[in-house]
Design an enzyme around this catalytic site. Structure first.
Site, PDB file in Angstrom:
ATOM      1  CB  CYS A 119      -0.940   0.009   1.199  1.00 26.04           C
ATOM      2  SG  CYS A 119      -2.124  -1.359   1.191  1.00 26.04           S
ATOM      3  CG  HIS A 264      -3.443   3.292   0.746  1.00 24.53           C
ATOM      4  ND1 HIS A 264      -3.742   2.693  -0.457  1.00 24.53           N
ATOM      5  CD2 HIS A 264      -3.662   2.353   1.706  1.00 24.53           C
ATOM      6  CE1 HIS A 264      -4.115   1.444  -0.238  1.00 24.53           C
ATOM      7  NE2 HIS A 264      -4.079   1.218   1.062  1.00 24.53           N
ATOM      8  CG  ASN A 294      -6.666  -1.143  -0.395  1.00 24.52           C
ATOM      9  OD1 ASN A 294      -5.797  -0.829  -1.189  1.00 24.52           O
ATOM     10  ND2 ASN A 294      -6.407  -1.401   0.880  1.00 24.52           N
TER      11      ASN A 294
END
Length: 337
Positions: A119, A264, A294
């Site tokens: 991430c 993020h 995501n």
């Protein structure tokens, strides 16, 4: 080689997401879940999943890269280095950076490498690229984040706690030497805490087996992502504000000076907590997790590209990128646009 330190700036941005839209309602046909359950815990309404035979991690990255290069008024032949952030490469090896080089038709033997920081991968990759431009080693660096998660998820009730979260997509930026004094990437800040490595992990196929192929056959569940959601959330809501404040303090700014924060896209609840903690109004934070889920290393550049495309980032704005994820790793970048 020019050894005088200089600033780098983002000259172009671009993104690509697969055509296939998978809604929460679609997931209810695959597992025991509801739209309300997913939205309450994540904020996600839909995500994109790749189409086999059409999308790959490398060619999605190439699609995003072409848009970024077009915005920068450059061609693939102008690229002098590729930094590719992904946790889902097309092959175990070689990395997707060289595959992207091939996809773009770049014949010159330029360096291309992958960054495996999940991430936080894109912000890590951006920081690395910034150093190469800053020192004068290269003038044009392509930074890409691209992911295909959907082919590696446990799409069942057993895996729903993780599988409803992730989506596929790609984003890219082109770094060039700044043409304006004091504009560009002001600083980047990178951190890791490996003691938490197993809290968010895909354990197999690991190399520390006498016969890893047979081990995977016997332990197939370990090929799916595992996440200790409560612990990840607990650390994320601490590290996100810390690393944003670190970037601001380093450059003499306050939270109210931020024009756009692009975090993020991990979880809408995390984003909302960070927004509240930093005292930012709705117009100063960008969220698209509702539509894409995501996308790990791709989430920051996709969001950045959309924010620019929508006119929410303008010349002279102070833009902050921030990420937290597996490792644990976390990072930020502060940019004078």
């Amino acid at each position: 080689m020019n050894t005088t330190l200089r600033m780098s700036e983002i000259a172009g941005v671009g993104h690509y997401v697969p055509d296939r839209v998978v809604t929460n309602a679609d997931l209810t046909t695959l597992m025991e879940t509801t739209d309300e359950w997913i939205q309450e815990r994540t904020g996600i309404r839909e995500r994109r999943w790749f189409e086999e035979g059409k999308d790959t991690t490398a060619n999605m990255g190439a699609n995003a890269a072409r848009k970024a290069l077009e915005m920068a008024d450059l061609t693939p032949d102008d690229v002098q280095m590729i930094v590719f952030a992904t946790l889902s490469p097309d092959y175990f090896f070689p990395g997707s950076g060289v595959l992207l080089q091939r996809e773009l038709g770049i014949q010159a033997p330029i360096p291309a490498f992958d960054v495996r920081n999940q991430c936080s991968g894109f912000v890590y990759a951006l920081s690395m690229a910034d150093q190469f431009v800053k020192t004068g080693m290269y003038d044009t660096v392509l930074v890409v984040g691209s992911e295909i998660h959907s082919s590696g998820l446990d799409i069942s009730t057993r895996g729903r706690g993780v599988s409803v979260i992730f989506g596929d997509g790609a984003g890219a930026v082109v770094l060039r030497p700044s043409t304006r004094p004091e504009h560009g990437i002001l600083s980047t800040h990178l951190h890791a805490q490996g003691e938490h490595a197993e809290e968010l992990i895909v354990k197999e196929p690991g190399s520390n087996r006498n016969n890893r192929v047979q081990y995977v056959v016997d332990n197939e569940l370990e090929m799916y992502p595992y996440m200790n959601g409560q612990n990840v959330f607990k650390h994320a809501v601490v590290r996100f504000p810390q690393v944003i404040k670190e970037a601001l303090d380093h450059n003499g700014y306050q939270p109210q000076d931020i024009n756009m924060l692009i975090p993020h896209q991990a979880n809408l609840r995390i984003t909302q907590y960070v927004q509240q903690k930093m005292g930012l109004s709705d117009d100063k934070i960008f969220s698209n997790i509702q539509r894409y889920g995501n996308t790990t290393a791709a989430s920051v550049p996709i969001a950045l590209s959309e924010a620019v495309q929508e006119g929410r980032i303008k010349r002279g704005d102070l833009v902050c990128l921030a990420a937290f994820g597996s490792g644990f790793t976390w990072a930020s970048a502060l940019i004078k646009w």
